[in-house]
Design a protein around this motif. Structure first.
Motif, PDB file in Angstrom:
ATOM      1  N   ARG A  41      49.495 -15.578  -9.002  1.00  0.00           N
ATOM      2  CA  ARG A  41      49.453 -16.245  -7.507  1.00  0.00           C
ATOM      3  C   ARG A  41      50.511 -17.283  -7.236  1.00  0.00           C
ATOM      4  O   ARG A  41      50.927 -16.969  -6.038  1.00  0.00           O
TER       5      ARG A  41
ATOM      6  N   ILE B 215      47.793  -7.513 -13.141  1.00  0.00           N
ATOM      7  CA  ILE B 215      47.854  -7.828 -14.389  1.00  0.00           C
ATOM      8  C   ILE B 215      47.840  -6.381 -15.230  1.00  0.00           C
ATOM      9  O   ILE B 215      48.769  -6.370 -16.045  1.00  0.00           O
TER      10      ILE B 215
ATOM     11  N   SER C  35      51.977 -10.878 -20.909  1.00  0.00           N
ATOM     12  CA  SER C  35      50.942 -11.689 -20.857  1.00  0.00           C
ATOM     13  C   SER C  35      50.972 -12.775 -19.898  1.00  0.00           C
ATOM     14  O   SER C  35      51.943 -13.585 -20.127  1.00  0.00           O
ATOM     15  N   ILE C  36      49.998 -12.805 -18.982  1.00  0.00           N
ATOM     16  CA  ILE C  36      50.231 -13.727 -17.659  1.00  0.00           C
ATOM     17  C   ILE C  36      48.915 -13.796 -17.274  1.00  0.00           C
ATOM     18  O   ILE C  36      48.162 -12.757 -16.826  1.00  0.00           O
ATOM     19  N   SER C  37      48.610 -14.942 -16.549  1.00  0.00           N
ATOM     20  CA  SER C  37      47.388 -15.198 -16.123  1.00  0.00           C
ATOM     21  C   SER C  37      47.234 -14.913 -14.493  1.00  0.00           C
ATOM     22  O   SER C  37      48.375 -14.928 -13.890  1.00  0.00           O
ATOM     23  N   SER C  38      46.280 -14.661 -13.876  1.00  0.00           N
ATOM     24  CA  SER C  38      46.128 -14.281 -12.458  1.00  0.00           C
ATOM     25  C   SER C  38      46.479 -15.566 -11.692  1.00  0.00           C
ATOM     26  O   SER C  38      47.167 -15.294 -10.684  1.00  0.00           O
ATOM     27  N   ALA C  39      46.371 -16.871 -12.170  1.00  0.00           N
ATOM     28  CA  ALA C  39      46.632 -18.192 -11.397  1.00  0.00           C
ATOM     29  C   ALA C  39      48.222 -18.304 -11.503  1.00  0.00           C
ATOM     30  O   ALA C  39      48.940 -18.452 -10.580  1.00  0.00           O
ATOM     31  N   THR C  40      48.855 -17.821 -12.517  1.00  0.00           N
ATOM     32  CA  THR C  40      50.490 -17.953 -12.766  1.00  0.00           C
ATOM     33  C   THR C  40      50.805 -16.763 -11.728  1.00  0.00           C
ATOM     34  O   THR C  40      51.728 -17.075 -10.942  1.00  0.00           O
TER      35      THR C  40
ATOM     36  N   SER D 123      46.376 -10.773  -6.894  1.00  0.00           N
ATOM     37  CA  SER D 123      47.047 -11.124  -8.192  1.00  0.00           C
ATOM     38  C   SER D 123      46.303 -10.323  -9.318  1.00  0.00           C
ATOM     39  O   SER D 123      46.855 -10.034 -10.291  1.00  0.00           O
ATOM     40  N   LYS D 124      45.004 -10.250  -9.266  1.00  0.00           N
ATOM     41  CA  LYS D 124      43.979  -9.805 -10.405  1.00  0.00           C
ATOM     42  C   LYS D 124      44.547  -8.287 -10.606  1.00  0.00           C
ATOM     43  O   LYS D 124      44.614  -7.887 -11.575  1.00  0.00           O
TER      44      LYS D 124
END
Length: 352
Positions: free
Chosen positions: A44, A31, A37-42, A27-28
């Motif tokens: 995943r 990016i 714009s999006i977080s690594s949690a999203t 996931s990381k």
């Protein structure tokens, strides 16, 4: 299958990064390639959704994901962007602008470029030549006892055979034989040429002494049009693909590519998935291999295919864009539309 814009962006990034690196994608690492714009949690969470619907797979050696065959198909059908850099187009235009090249030369050049630029293996299945007609038979002396017999068809394709003749057979005798054959055979369909040659053998024997050696050479050259062997380029490129690290598997694949009948059996096996990309291109998925084909027309009923063979992890957008361009150029040079253009130009000249 309906995906959200975000899911499509993530799937596209996974396919393209895995194609480039051959490493499972986490996931990381995605990016920087998403453009949103999006977080690594999203990411995943979305990767888990894409895996659940069968577009991604999770490897047992890593928490990262890789595209499934279904994922590659979705990418090819919905996400890939076809484009060629201007510098590449300019270089290809220079190659295809060369005049006085035969169809065989242009096809060979196209396949060599495909293999070199994609780092994969390319091949061609040439058009069926049986519907062409004979334009002329030619004789090219090499020395006092050797010559080349050449058969030229209505599309400019050629077959030639070297033959030897004894010193008591002169070039003049051979030329007389060639002239008689041209007079009798001009315009004969290629698939009837051998039969017609046999029919006029008695006439030839009655008019030209010691004709047999040239006659057999033209028979041999004519039979060359009946062969449809596939030709393979860039075999060594397979060695650089980690998917083909198994030497036995690679050897089997090479045997298949070298034999057209085996190749047709391989691409037609039950369980293969065939996806038509557009009117020209097709994707065949065979296990962890993919075959991209691009059709080109060189005359009524004459269709050939350029192909690129490699792992499922191949740069589909680049491969298809190159094959599209090359197929279009082959058709511009040798396709059925060329006759109409020439006829119009001839008519314009006659009117002026």
């Amino acid at each position: 299958m309906d995906l959200t814009y975000r899911q499509q962006a993530i799937l596209k990034a996974v396919v393209e990064e895995f194609t480039r690196t051959a490493q499972p994608i986490g996931s990381k690492s995605l990016i920087p390639f998403l453009g949103i714009s999006i977080s690594s949690a999203t990411i995943r969470n979305e990767l888990a959704v894409l895996e659940k619907v069968g577009l991604l797979e999770k490897t047992h050696t890593s928490s990262g994901r890789v595209p499934s065959l279904k994922g590659y198909r979705y990418y090819v059908e919905n996400l890939m962007e076809l484009s060629l850099d201007d510098s590449i187009q300019q270089g290809l235009r220079q190659v295809f602008s060369r005049r006085h090249c035969s169809l065989e030369d242009v096809i060979a050049t196209s396949c060599s470029i495909l293999a070199e630029m994609t780092h994969l293996t390319s091949m061609v299945i040439e058009p069926d030549k049986s519907r062409q007609t004979l334009i002329r038979l030619s004789l090219i002396p090499v020395n006092q006892t050797q010559a080349v017999a050449v058969v030229v068809t209505s599309t400019g394709q050629t077959e030639h055979r070297m033959f030897n003749f004894s010193s008591d057979l002169s070039i003049e005798d051979l030329k007389e034989c060639t002239d008689l054959l041209n007079d009798q055979l001009h315009g004969v369909p290629i698939d009837q040429l051998v039969e017609k040659l046999e029919e006029i053998r008695p006439t030839l024997a009655a008019n030209v002494s010691r004709h047999e050696v040239l006659f057999e050479a033209f028979i041999s050259a004519s039979l060359g049009f009946a062969t449809h062997e596939s030709k393979v380029y860039g075999r060594a490129n397979m060695l650089a693909q980690p998917e083909f690290a198994d030497a036995a598997k690679l050897q089997t694949l090479m045997k298949v590519l070298e034999n057209e009948s085996l190749f047709h059996e391989w691409t037609g096996m039950p369980g293969n998935i065939c996806t038509r990309i557009d009117q020209r291109n097709e994707l065949i998925q065979i296990g962890d291999c993919s075959v991209i084909s691009a059709k080109f027309d060189t005359g009524p009923g004459e269709q050939g295919q350029l192909m690129v063979v490699g792992p499922s992890r191949m740069p589909y957008a680049q491969v298809i864009a190159l094959m599209d361009y090359m197929s279009e150029q082959i058709e511009k040079m040798f396709g059925p539309r060329l006759e109409g253009v020439q006829d119009e130009q001839k008519s314009d000249k006659e009117e002026t």
